[in-house]
Design a protein around this motif. Structure first.
Motif, mmCIF file in Angstrom:
data_model
loop_
_atom_site.group_PDB
_atom_site.id
_atom_site.type_symbol
_atom_site.label_atom_id
_atom_site.label_comp_id
_atom_site.label_asym_id
_atom_site.label_seq_id
_atom_site.Cartn_x
_atom_site.Cartn_y
_atom_site.Cartn_z
ATOM 1 N N SER A 3 9.063 -7.510 -13.920
ATOM 2 C CA SER A 3 9.434 -7.688 -12.521
ATOM 3 C C SER A 3 8.216 -7.441 -11.637
ATOM 4 O O SER A 3 7.461 -6.493 -11.855
ATOM 5 N N GLN A 4 8.036 -8.301 -10.663
ATOM 6 C CA GLN A 4 6.921 -8.147 -9.731
ATOM 7 C C GLN A 4 7.477 -7.816 -8.362
ATOM 8 O O GLN A 4 8.376 -8.483 -7.872
ATOM 9 N N SER A 5 6.956 -6.762 -7.773
ATOM 10 C CA SER A 5 7.422 -6.347 -6.465
ATOM 11 C C SER A 5 6.244 -6.284 -5.499
ATOM 12 O O SER A 5 5.108 -6.050 -5.901
ATOM 13 N N PHE A 6 6.559 -6.503 -4.229
ATOM 14 C CA PHE A 6 5.531 -6.601 -3.199
ATOM 15 C C PHE A 6 5.824 -5.690 -2.016
ATOM 16 O O PHE A 6 6.979 -5.469 -1.664
ATOM 17 N N ALA A 7 4.763 -5.242 -1.389
ATOM 18 C CA ALA A 7 4.783 -4.629 -0.066
ATOM 19 C C ALA A 7 3.763 -5.404 0.762
ATOM 20 O O ALA A 7 2.973 -6.180 0.218
ATOM 21 N N THR A 8 3.777 -5.184 2.066
ATOM 22 C CA THR A 8 2.881 -5.903 2.973
ATOM 23 C C THR A 8 2.067 -4.910 3.784
ATOM 24 O O THR A 8 2.635 -3.958 4.341
ATOM 25 N N ALA A 9 0.763 -5.138 3.857
ATOM 26 C CA ALA A 9 -0.112 -4.300 4.678
ATOM 27 C C ALA A 9 -0.696 -5.131 5.808
ATOM 28 O O ALA A 9 -1.191 -6.238 5.592
ATOM 29 N N LEU A 10 -0.621 -4.591 7.009
ATOM 30 C CA LEU A 10 -1.314 -5.151 8.169
ATOM 31 C C LEU A 10 -2.533 -4.262 8.349
ATOM 32 O O LEU A 10 -2.445 -3.165 8.889
ATOM 33 N N ASN A 11 -3.656 -4.744 7.856
ATOM 34 C CA ASN A 11 -4.849 -3.926 7.712
ATOM 35 C C ASN A 11 -6.002 -4.538 8.484
ATOM 36 O O ASN A 11 -6.030 -5.742 8.743
ATOM 37 N N CYS A 12 -6.968 -3.728 8.810
ATOM 38 C CA CYS A 12 -8.213 -4.225 9.393
ATOM 39 C C CYS A 12 -8.940 -5.047 8.328
ATOM 40 O O CYS A 12 -8.718 -4.879 7.130
ATOM 41 N N MET A 13 -9.807 -5.922 8.769
ATOM 42 C CA MET A 13 -10.570 -6.733 7.823
ATOM 43 C C MET A 13 -11.663 -5.927 7.117
ATOM 44 O O MET A 13 -12.222 -6.379 6.125
ATOM 45 N N ASP A 14 -11.954 -4.734 7.591
ATOM 46 C CA ASP A 14 -13.031 -3.891 7.062
ATOM 47 C C ASP A 14 -12.828 -3.638 5.568
ATOM 48 O O ASP A 14 -11.819 -3.065 5.154
ATOM 49 N N GLY A 15 -13.773 -4.070 4.770
ATOM 50 C CA GLY A 15 -13.676 -3.957 3.319
ATOM 51 C C GLY A 15 -13.573 -2.543 2.801
ATOM 52 O O GLY A 15 -13.058 -2.319 1.700
ATOM 53 N N ARG A 16 -14.022 -1.568 3.597
ATOM 54 C CA ARG A 16 -13.953 -0.177 3.148
ATOM 55 C C ARG A 16 -12.524 0.331 3.056
ATOM 56 O O ARG A 16 -12.256 1.302 2.353
ATOM 57 N N THR A 17 -11.613 -0.333 3.749
ATOM 58 C CA THR A 17 -10.228 0.154 3.780
ATOM 59 C C THR A 17 -9.342 -0.460 2.713
ATOM 60 O O THR A 17 -8.269 0.066 2.433
ATOM 61 N N GLN A 18 -9.743 -1.562 2.128
ATOM 62 C CA GLN A 18 -8.837 -2.332 1.272
ATOM 63 C C GLN A 18 -8.319 -1.554 0.064
ATOM 64 O O GLN A 18 -7.114 -1.444 -0.129
ATOM 65 N N GLU A 19 -9.205 -1.044 -0.767
ATOM 66 C CA GLU A 19 -8.767 -0.373 -1.995
ATOM 67 C C GLU A 19 -7.963 0.895 -1.733
ATOM 68 O O GLU A 19 -6.910 1.086 -2.361
ATOM 69 N N PRO A 20 -8.406 1.787 -0.815
ATOM 70 C CA PRO A 20 -7.585 2.980 -0.594
ATOM 71 C C PRO A 20 -6.193 2.648 -0.056
ATOM 72 O O PRO A 20 -5.213 3.301 -0.411
ATOM 73 N N VAL A 21 -6.103 1.617 0.774
ATOM 74 C CA VAL A 21 -4.807 1.211 1.325
ATOM 75 C C VAL A 21 -3.913 0.659 0.213
ATOM 76 O O VAL A 21 -2.750 1.043 0.081
ATOM 77 N N ILE A 22 -4.440 -0.239 -0.596
ATOM 78 C CA ILE A 22 -3.660 -0.816 -1.691
ATOM 79 C C ILE A 22 -3.191 0.272 -2.654
ATOM 80 O O ILE A 22 -2.018 0.304 -3.042
ATOM 81 N N ASP A 23 -4.085 1.180 -3.016
ATOM 82 C CA ASP A 23 -3.727 2.248 -3.953
ATOM 83 C C ASP A 23 -2.584 3.105 -3.411
ATOM 84 O O ASP A 23 -1.626 3.403 -4.138
#
Length: 125
Positions: A3-23
Motif C-alpha cells: 500500500s502506498q500512502s501520501f501526505a502533502t507538504a507546502l514547502n519553500c523551494m529552498d533545498g536545505r528544507t526538503q529532506e528534513p521536512v520529508i523525513d
C-alpha cells in the motif's frame, strides 16, 4: 504490491528544507511518500495571497488529495528564508495563519505547521 500512502507538504523551494521536512512528515503521518509543492517563502505567501493568487497551489493540493489520496497537509516555514525574509516569530505567525486559512478550504484534511530551524531539523508547531 504494498500500500502506498501520501501526505502533502507546502514547502519553500529552498533545498536545505526538503529532506528534513520529508523525513518528519513520513514519521508523523505514517506515509510512504510526500507530495512536495514548493514556492519561495510559501508560509508568507499562503498567509497573505488573494484567493486568485492561490488558485495554482490549490489545484496542486487537489491533485495530491484526489489522485494520491493525501489526507495530511503540512505548511512549512524555515530559518534564513530568502523568499520570506522575516523573523522566526513572524514565520510562525504566517504558518499559523496559513494553517487556519487552509483548514477552511480543506476541512477533511489534517493540517499542521512545521518549522525548520537554524539546525536544519524540522519540528511540528
Amino acid at each position: 504490491m504494498t500500500s502506498q500512502s501520501f501526505a502533502t507538504a507546502l514547502n519553500c523551494m529552498d533545498g536545505r528544507t526538503q529532506e528534513p521536512v520529508i523525513d518528519l512528515i513520513k514519521k508523523d503521518a505514517s506515509v510512504t511518500f510526500v507530495d512536495m509543492i514548493t514556492f519561495p517563502g510559501i508560509d508568507g505567501f499562503l498567509a497573505s495571497a488573494s484567493e486568485e493568487e492561490l488558485t495554482q497551489i490549490l489545484k496542486m493540493i487537489n491533485i495530491s488529495v484526489e489522485k494520491h489520496g493525501s489526507k495530511h497537509l503540512y505548511i512549512v516555514g524555515h530559518y534564513d528564508c530568502a523568499g520570506n525574509p522575516v523573523s522566526e516569530e513572524e514565520h510562525k505567525n504566517h504558518i499559523s495563519q496559513a494553517v487556519r486559512r487552509l483548514k477552511q478550504l480543506f476541512p477533511n484534511l489534517t493540517i499542521k505547521g512545521l518549522w525548520v530551524g537554524q539546525d536544519w531539523k524540522a519540528i511540528l508547531l
